[in-house]
Design a protein around this motif. Structure first.
Motif, mmCIF file in Angstrom:
data_model
loop_
_atom_site.group_PDB
_atom_site.id
_atom_site.type_symbol
_atom_site.label_atom_id
_atom_site.label_comp_id
_atom_site.label_asym_id
_atom_site.label_seq_id
_atom_site.Cartn_x
_atom_site.Cartn_y
_atom_site.Cartn_z
ATOM 1 N N ALA A 51 -12.924 26.125 -33.147
ATOM 2 C CA ALA A 51 -12.583 25.316 -31.965
ATOM 3 C C ALA A 51 -12.003 23.964 -32.387
ATOM 4 O O ALA A 51 -11.107 23.437 -31.727
ATOM 5 C CB ALA A 51 -13.804 25.121 -31.075
ATOM 6 N N LEU A 52 -12.481 23.431 -33.506
ATOM 7 C CA LEU A 52 -11.979 22.149 -34.008
ATOM 8 C C LEU A 52 -10.534 22.241 -34.500
ATOM 9 O O LEU A 52 -9.879 21.230 -34.692
ATOM 10 C CB LEU A 52 -12.854 21.634 -35.152
ATOM 11 C CG LEU A 52 -14.154 20.951 -34.736
ATOM 12 C CD1 LEU A 52 -15.063 20.745 -35.929
ATOM 13 C CD2 LEU A 52 -13.860 19.628 -34.057
ATOM 14 N N GLU A 53 -10.048 23.457 -34.706
ATOM 15 C CA GLU A 53 -8.666 23.657 -35.154
ATOM 16 C C GLU A 53 -7.666 23.611 -34.000
ATOM 17 O O GLU A 53 -6.463 23.678 -34.208
ATOM 18 C CB GLU A 53 -8.530 25.007 -35.885
ATOM 19 C CG GLU A 53 -9.218 25.031 -37.243
ATOM 20 C CD GLU A 53 -8.652 23.994 -38.203
ATOM 21 O OE1 GLU A 53 -7.426 23.963 -38.387
ATOM 22 O OE2 GLU A 53 -9.442 23.200 -38.745
ATOM 23 N N LEU A 54 -8.171 23.538 -32.764
ATOM 24 C CA LEU A 54 -7.270 23.464 -31.610
ATOM 25 C C LEU A 54 -6.336 22.267 -31.814
ATOM 26 O O LEU A 54 -6.803 21.151 -32.005
ATOM 27 C CB LEU A 54 -8.080 23.298 -30.320
ATOM 28 C CG LEU A 54 -7.300 23.369 -29.009
ATOM 29 C CD1 LEU A 54 -6.773 24.780 -28.778
ATOM 30 C CD2 LEU A 54 -8.160 22.941 -27.838
ATOM 31 N N PRO A 55 -5.010 22.513 -31.796
ATOM 32 C CA PRO A 55 -4.065 21.434 -32.124
ATOM 33 C C PRO A 55 -4.293 20.159 -31.307
ATOM 34 O O PRO A 55 -4.169 19.066 -31.829
ATOM 35 C CB PRO A 55 -2.693 22.038 -31.809
ATOM 36 C CG PRO A 55 -2.895 23.512 -31.794
ATOM 37 C CD PRO A 55 -4.334 23.767 -31.476
ATOM 38 N N GLN A 56 -4.666 20.322 -30.031
ATOM 39 C CA GLN A 56 -4.838 19.139 -29.176
ATOM 40 C C GLN A 56 -6.058 18.313 -29.568
ATOM 41 O O GLN A 56 -6.172 17.159 -29.189
ATOM 42 C CB GLN A 56 -4.957 19.543 -27.704
ATOM 43 C CG GLN A 56 -3.678 20.114 -27.135
ATOM 44 C CD GLN A 56 -3.593 21.625 -27.278
ATOM 45 O OE1 GLN A 56 -4.229 22.225 -28.130
ATOM 46 N NE2 GLN A 56 -2.790 22.256 -26.439
ATOM 47 N N LEU A 57 -7.023 18.928 -30.272
ATOM 48 C CA LEU A 57 -8.228 18.188 -30.677
ATOM 49 C C LEU A 57 -8.165 17.756 -32.135
ATOM 50 O O LEU A 57 -8.813 16.801 -32.529
ATOM 51 C CB LEU A 57 -9.474 19.079 -30.502
ATOM 52 C CG LEU A 57 -9.906 19.424 -29.088
ATOM 53 C CD1 LEU A 57 -11.129 20.340 -29.130
ATOM 54 C CD2 LEU A 57 -10.241 18.164 -28.296
#
Length: 185
Positions: A51-57
């Motif tokens: 989930a931390l790899e989500l580009p927006q985050l």
């Protein structure tokens, strides 16, 4: 007609459900689905790390804290696509300001005591400004001064911490809403 296994609900139904349950548009949900599939490499839901790899985050200095707060709402340690979108619902550009403020307050409340105390504010400033080394932006005494100023400004009842109500008043009139929207386009 053969029934599909329940672990992978038919996508059109899920997308319809999510357009009703969140302020995301169908287009935004389909974009999130593409991103989810890229991150969910083993096909069994996202871990916290994925989930931390989500580009927006990814490049947000508070991303791990944001994911922590988002995952608090998820029943298991793996996030389904439905959970993923529902947990990100607060970032929908059309989501209510109140929901965004509550989320931000939870993210900033690092010790989870329902107020923003001195420790929370120091932790926040440290996360948001590189401290130490040649890139040092703020010296420790400057950090203390900023925290003192924030508390003086926002702590209406003088208890040394900022309650949710005080936080609401302090950010009233700011463009908080746009800052807490995922850049989907």
């Amino acid at each position: 007609e053969m029934l599909k296994p329940t672990s992978q609900p038919p996508e059109p139904e899920v997308i319809d459900e999510l357009t009703v349950r969140t302020a995301f548009t169908e287009r935004e949900i389909k974009k999130l689905l593409r991103e989810f599939k890229l991150l969910d490499v083993d096909g069994v839901g996202l871990t916290r790390e994925q989930a931390l790899e989500l580009p927006q985050l990814k490049h947000n200095p508070l991303s791990s804290r944001m994911v922590e707060v988002l995952l608090d709402q998820v029943p298991s340690d793996r996030m389904s696509f439905r959970d993923f979108v529902l947990s990100l619902a607060v970032f929908a550009p059309d989501e209510r300001r109140e929901a965004k403020l509550k989320f931000a307050f939870k993210v900033y409340d690092l010790d989870n005591d329902n107020v923003l105390g001195r420790g929370d504010l120091v932790g926040l400033l440290r996360a948001l400004t590189p401290v130490g080394g040649s890139r040092q932006v703020m010296k420790p005494d400057e950090l203390d001064t900023v925290v003192d100023n924030v508390l003086e400004e926002a702590d209406q009842d003088g208890d040394g911490a900022i309650s949710y109500e005080e936080f609401q008043k302090a950010v009233d009139g700011s463009d908080f809403h746009s800052k807490l929207s995922l850049d989907m386009l």
